[in-house]
Structures are given as structure tokens and as C-alpha cells.
Design an enzyme around this catalytic site. Structure first.
Site, short mmCIF file in Angstrom:
data_model
loop_
_atom_site.label_atom_id
_atom_site.label_comp_id
_atom_site.label_asym_id
_atom_site.label_seq_id
_atom_site.Cartn_x
_atom_site.Cartn_y
_atom_site.Cartn_z
N ALA A 88 0.82 -1.22 0.00
CA ALA A 88 0.00 0.00 0.00
C ALA A 88 0.85 1.26 0.00
CB ALA A 88 -0.94 0.00 1.20
N VAL A 306 10.66 2.82 12.05
CA VAL A 306 9.82 3.74 12.82
C VAL A 306 9.54 3.12 14.18
CG1 VAL A 306 7.54 4.80 12.96
CG2 VAL A 306 8.79 4.80 10.79
N HIS A 604 -1.85 -14.12 4.11
CA HIS A 604 -2.92 -13.13 4.01
C HIS A 604 -3.39 -12.57 5.36
CE1 HIS A 604 -4.27 -15.14 -0.05
NE2 HIS A 604 -3.14 -14.47 -0.17
N ALA A 637 -3.67 -3.79 4.68
CA ALA A 637 -4.65 -4.87 4.86
C ALA A 637 -5.16 -4.96 6.29
CB ALA A 637 -4.03 -6.20 4.44
N HIS A 647 -7.55 -13.71 -2.60
CA HIS A 647 -6.20 -13.21 -2.39
C HIS A 647 -6.24 -11.70 -2.10
CE1 HIS A 647 -4.31 -17.04 -3.59
NE2 HIS A 647 -5.52 -17.19 -4.12
N ALA A 649 -3.74 -9.09 -2.21
CA ALA A 649 -2.92 -8.03 -2.79
C ALA A 649 -3.78 -7.01 -3.53
CB ALA A 649 -1.86 -8.62 -3.72
#
Length: 669
Positions: A88, A306, A604, A637, A647, A649
Site C-alpha cells: 500500500a 519507525v 494473508h 490490509a 487473495h 494483494a
């Protein structure tokens, strides 16, 4: 102009068979050594050529981009700071920086995937596992799955898991997104997540390449202008066509395209994230092009971790996210300031980690680590959902090229010059032509079904296992909860284990709609410390029963022509008990034992910062804004309200496209 790839574009199996015969003829004396040296030199030349063609990453001087908390030296400020350059994050960085007036900083813990010569080779993604490009995560021991710690690969590089997955282009079922909207219970912005409205983002990122071999695909349902290439590219093994015909023969409908309003029930080969030259397409290669990286308003920093989000707290006002703290590889600490907002895109594992380290999460858990509670959000790190895969193994009497790759002598502590040459031949063939077995995406064909489809089970000659009725966890009356997958090779431990000698293929069952949910929790306040990942696999009886029914369908397919003709029950011994030629004759309890021993992730993980009302354990609203604070969103996600029936992605990329649009609309002109 004549290209070398055109001259050498011969059928893969013929070329490889010729190379095999050549190896056999040259297995003696000096000729064999010359051949080995020549092959090694050729492979080295190819790798070097590939390495020199790599695009350099944009890695600026950290002292200029952020304030050094060690020395006090000040750096730049940004409108948007994005934490995580994964699937993302790359989309966000590219889309937000299209506005030249918006200054964007993207922070990524890993490096560019394009520095690795294997990064664009479709079949080579398991080479990333347990490497510097992988977070190398493990779950806690799974009480209902053999008390094993499960390996969870997670991409630590630009492009994230889009750089180390099977490149399957699949949106999920349309009803999945209608359920997403329904779960928002009428909140402002909820209707934007229905399939009718959200599908435009699924089309926005795609650039579909039509294929003459797939004339039934309705291109009106495919995107045509996006940066992510899709198509029926890549190698298809002989066994893939056999599996498809066997599925049709037992009653699966053939579906021209899984990604349409019609839904996903049926069988077909898959669309892939691959280009016509046989190269993997990732969100880094598609969205962070040289042109994008040259934008003056975009800064990409890699190799930084981070540690937390910093908030400005003014009396009687909601805390506002104003900066992030991160450290470089030397341990120096920096602070990056964000004038407008911060977006967490660190994935379903690390986004909740950063939220909790920043004081946002379950208050009791944060207090146990002496973390001051900024916002008590029990949903952070909760409701973890993942797709379980169970693999079954079979001997391949056709002895296909990919089936032979199941066995790697090196994993048994042996060096086999013949096997090495075969692998080198595959690499050279791929680099010269962009074709051949290395362009397989491994999961070449899918079949989707409902575990309650009595008609399908009857056509397959398999009575529905007991109990007759189990909970319907699907998102719609025509939505699947079973996925079946054929792979032209078999493997152990995510292709990292030592598989026995011989030629093998695999068939796999995937639980699409689990009723089990798990958690992500901190082990300590050290950002580098291992997390407590507990998916709680197979806790509910529902999940086991659906996987048993899935195995029953596989058993029927296995004995259906023409797939049955390639199964070889003879040959090498099976001392490990890996082979499953007797799957159809096993009892439910025997299948359940296999399921509990073999359950693994299909990569996933979702829902750990889910979009839902606050009272339902939500973490973000329909605009992906974190509850209880200002200036902070989540985009990956982890925001899925519930896992999709397929799926992940593709929907993750679409979420990022939508998020970028919402963020740009929120910035004052």
C-alpha cells in the site's frame, strides 16, 4: 530490429529436454567440466548484466530529511509522512506526490527489492524467505495445529509482500465489499465501500493485457490505464490443464474471469501481476518509477525503522499526530514532522505494533508494558484473520520440469552437478527469453466453491461429510468459502524444507472464511523485539469441517481424468508419509489429523486495525482515520473489516488508491 529474445523464443519444454540430453551426453571427464564451467560463466554473465541494469534507489541523507534527535540538527517538514513502503505504501507515495504542492515522505525499514537480481523472476520469490528482505516472523505455538510455531514471511522491502508473493490477481468476491459497507452500520462514508462504488478503485490500478488464448474475458470489467500490469502471462504446466479439465468433469463451472460482478465460483487459470517480458510487477516497480522518484516533492528513505508516532497534546483538545520517530541502521534517532497527517502502511503485523508503541491500543495490554495510554482502542492488534492452507503431495509420472524442482539436493546436504546445471539452464533460458518455467507464478490455477454446495459434492460423487449443516460464514449466497489450488511442484516449510527425491506436484485447500480470529501483541516496548503473533488456527470446529470438505473435493478431483493419469503411486519410497494418493479413502479423523499437522499461512494476515464502528472493536472509520486522535490514518490490509474470500494483494492496492484520493481531498487548497 531483431531482438535476441525473439530469435531464442523456442518452446520451453523442448529446449529444456535438449539441455537435459546434452547434460547426459557430457557426464564424463573434461567435457563435463567444460560444460559446467560454461554454464556457470553464462549464469554469472546474466546475473551481472541484470545487476548493472538495476535502477538505483532514492536514498537521501537522513540528516537533511528529518531532525536528528541525537545531535539536534533540524531537517525538513512534510505534509504527509507515510510509514511503510509495502504493497500500500508505494501506491500512496506515488498518488499523493502527483500533487506538486504536497510534500511526501515515505519511510521503509527495508531496501529496494530491485537491488536483488532475483526480484523480478516470478518463481523465485521463496528465495526471499529467511533473508534480509523478510521480517522472518513466527507465531506462538498453535495449540490446535500441532503445537507448532508457524513461519510467517513478511516482505521487508519496497513493494512489501507484492515483491514476494505468487502474483495472483484476484479481487475476492463482490459480496465481500458489500459486507465491508454493511459492517460500518451507516457511518458517514460507509456506502463508498460497497462493491458498486469500490470497484472503480479495483479498476483504477489495473492495466490489463488481453490474450488471444482467453477470448471470453470481458474487457469492460478490466482496468486499462493503471500502473499495475495484469494478464495471462507466465508459464502453465501440463498438470494445470489437467487439473482444470478434472474440475470441470466433476462439476465445477468454467469461469472466464474471477474478477467480475458475476463472482468467483468456478475454475480457471489465474490472471497474474506480470508483464509481457515475464517479469514480476510489484507496487514498487509499477508506482515508484524513475519518473515518480524524480519528483521534487517526494522523498523515499529506506533502511529506517519507525519506533512510534508523536502526538501534540493540548488541554481539552483531541491529541494530534505531528511526527514520527525512527532510527537508522546505526541506531541514530530522527524525528520527521508532518504538517497535515501521518499514514501507517506498515502492514497487518507492524501497523498495530506501531500504534501500541505510540499509546493506541488495548489499555490493559499497554499498561502492562508501562506505555501511557493515549487512546484505549481494544481493536488494535485484535480480530486477526488469515487464510489457512493445507497442502497435499503426489508423485508426477509425467516428470515435468517443475515437478523435478520439488527435490533440491542441497537441502539434503548434497551437491548434484546435474541438478545444478538444470537449474542454471532454467535461469539462462529465462534471462535470454523472458519465458519458460521460471515465469510460473506457482499457483497457476484456482477453483472456488461453497462447502454447502450439495449439488457439487453429489456430482463429484462425494457425500457431504458430517455434520450436514455447519455455520455459513460466507459473505453472500453465491460467495465461496473453499479455494482449491494446483501447483506443478510440491514443497515443505514454504519451499525452505528438504523435500524427498523424485517428481512431485501439490494440491492445496484454502480456508477462505475462517471463524477463528487471533491477536498481535507486544512482547516488550523494544520496537525490534519479536512480536507475539497468535492467529489461533483451527480453534473453531467450523474451520476444521470446511477444510475436511475441501479435502474430499480434492480426493474426487485426484481420481478424475485426465489428472488421474499423471499420478504415480509407484517409484521412490515414502518413509516420511508425505504422499496422499489415498486421500479419497481416508476417514474424516485421518484427514483432520493431516489438517492440524499441515495448516500453514497462505500469507494473508488482515483485520488488525479494522474499519468498523468503535463499539464493534473498530480502529478506523470509513475514511481510515484512527479513532480518538487527529491527523492519523491507516492504509493497508489491517483495515479490512473482515478478510476477503480470496487473495489480498489486489484489494490492498485498491484500498491505497481510495485512501490517496481521500487524503488529497482533505488537504486545504
Amino acid at each position: 530490429m531483431v531482438r535476441l529474445s525473439d530469435v531464442l523464443a523456442v518452446p520451453s519444454e523442448r529446449l529444456l529436454a535438449s539441455l537435459e540430453r546434452l547434460v547426459t551426453l557430457c557426464r564424463t571427464g573434461g567435457v563435463y567440466r567444460i560444460l559446467a564451467s560454461t554454464a556457470a560463466l553464462g549464469a554469472l554473465t546474466v546475473v551481472l548484466r541484470f545487476a548493472f541494469s538495476l535502477r538505483k534507489g532514492k536514498v537521501p541523507d537522513l540528516r537533511r530529511i528529518a531532525r536528528n534527535l541525537t545531535t539536534g540538527q533540524r531537517g525538513s517538514e512534510y505534509d504527509i509522512v507515510i510509514v511503510g513502503g509495502g504493497t500500500a505504501g508505494c501506491v500512496l507515495a506515488s498518488r499523493l506526490s502527483e500533487n506538486p504542492n504536497v510534500r511526501v515522505l515515505l519511510l521503509e525499514a527495508g531496501s529496494s527489492s530491485l537491488w536483488n537480481p532475483l526480484s523480478r523472476v516470478p518463481a523465485m520469490y521463496p528465495q526471499y524467505f529467511h533473508s534480509e528482505y523478510d521480517y522472518n516472523l513466527y507465531t506462538v505455538p498453535q495449540a490446535h495445529a500441532g503445537m507448532k510455531r508457524k513461519f510467517w514471511p513478511r516482505g521487508k522491502m519496497l513493494g512489501g509482500c507484492s515483491s514476494m508473493n505468487a502474483m495472483i490477481f484476484h479481487h475476492g468476491d463482490p459480496a465481500d465489499f458489500d459486507r465491508w459497507a454493511e459492517l460500518q452500520k451507516g457511518q458517514d462514508g460507509a456506502l463508498a465501500w460497497t462493491y458498486k462504488n469500490f470497484s472503480r478503485y479495483l479498476h483504477k490500478f489495473e492495466r490489463y493485457h488481453p490474450s488471444k488464448d482467453h477470448p471470453l474475458v470481458d474487457i469492460s470489467h478490466r482496468g486499462s490505464t493503471g500502473p499495475m500490469l495484469s494478464g495471462h502471462f507466465g508459464y502453465c504446466a501440463y498438470g494445470t490443464a489437467r487439473f482444470l479439465k478434472a474440475c470441470v468433469n466433476i462439476g465445477f463451472p468454467f469461469i472466464p474471469d474471477f474478477n467480475t460482478p458475476r463472482g468467483t465460483l468456478g475454475v480457471n487459470t489465474v490472471l497474474t501481476f506480470m508483464d509481457p517480458r515475464g517479469r514480476r510487477v510489484t507496487t514498487e516497480s509499477a508506482y515508484l518509477t524513475a519518473e515518480v522518484l524524480s519528483r521534487a516533492n517526494l522523498t523515499v528513505a529506506t533502511g529506517v525503522q519507525v519506533t512510534r508516532v508523536v502526538f501534540e497534546r493540548v488541554k481539552d483538545k483531541v491529541p494530534r499526530a505531528v511526527a514520527v520517530h525512527f532510527k537508522d541502521t546505526h541506531g541514530d534517532m530522527f524525528e520527521a514532522l508532518a504538517r497535515h497527517e501521518i499514514v501507517l502502511s506498515a502492514g497487518a503485523i507492524h501497523t498495530p505494533q506501531i500504534l501500541m508503541l505510540s499509546g493506541i491500543g488495548p489499555a490493559k495490554h499497554l499498561s502492562s508494558h508501562s506505555i501511557p495510554v493515549l487512546a484505549d482502542l481494544p481493536g488494535v492488534g485484535s480480530h486477526l484473520m488469515d487464510h489457512i492452507v493445507v497442502s497435499y503431495h503426489f508423485r508426477d509420472k509425467t516428470k515435468s520440469v517443475l515437478a523435478g524442482l520439488s527435490h533440491d539436493p542441497r537441502r539434503h546436504g548434497k551437491f548434484d552437478i546435474s541438478a545444478t546445471l538444470r537449474r542454471l539452464a532454467l535461469v539462462v533460458h529465462y534471462q535470454l527469453t523472458g519465458r519458460g518455467p521460471l515465469t510460473t507464478n506457482v499457483g497457476e490455477i484456482l477453483a472456488f466453491a461453497r462447502s454447502s454446495d450439495a449439488a457439487l459434492f453429489a456430482r463429484a460423487g462425494v457425500p457431504l461429510p458430517t455434520p450436514d449443516v455447519i455455520e455459513d460464514s460466507t459473505t453472500g449466497s453465491h460467495s465461496p468459502d473453499i479455494e482449491l489450488l494446483f501447483t506443478p511442484m510440491a514443497w515443505l516449510d514454504h519451499a525452505c524444507g528438504a523435500y524427498p527425491e523424485g517428481y512431485h506436484f501439490g494440491m492445496h485447500t484454502i480456508l477462505l472464511r475462517p471463524t477463528t480470529t487471533g491477536t498481535i501483541r507486544l512482547r516488550s516496548t523494544d520496537p525490534s523485539d519479536e512480536l507475539l503473533v497468535d492467529p489461533q488456527y483451527l480453534t473453531t470446529r467450523h474451520d476444521v469441517e470446511v477444510l475436511i470438505r475441501s479435502a474430499r473435493l480434492l480426493g474426487a478431483i485426484l481420481h478424475q481424468s485426465p489428472l488421474a493419469d499423471m499420478v504415480d503411486p509407484s517409484g521412490y519410497p515414502d518413509p516420511t508419509g508425505l504422499l496422499n494418493h489415498d486421500l479419497a479413502s481416508k476417514s474424516d479423523s485421518e484427514i483432520e489429523t493431516l489438517i492440524r499437522n499441515r495448516a500453514e499461512t497462505i500469507y494473508h494476515p488482515t483485520c488488525t486495525a479494522r474499519m468498523a464502528p468503535l463499539e464493534d472493536g473498530g480502529v478506523v472509520d470509513p475514511y481510515l482515520r484512527v479513532y480518538g486522535v487527529n491527523g492519523l490514518r491507516v492504509c493497508d490490509a489491517s483495515i479490512f473489516p473482515t478478510i476477503t474470500s480470496g487473495h489480498t494483494a489486489s484489494p490492498t492496492i485498491a484500498v491505497a488508491e481510495k485512501a490517496a484520493e481521500m487524503i488529497l481531498e482533505s488537504i486545504p487548497s
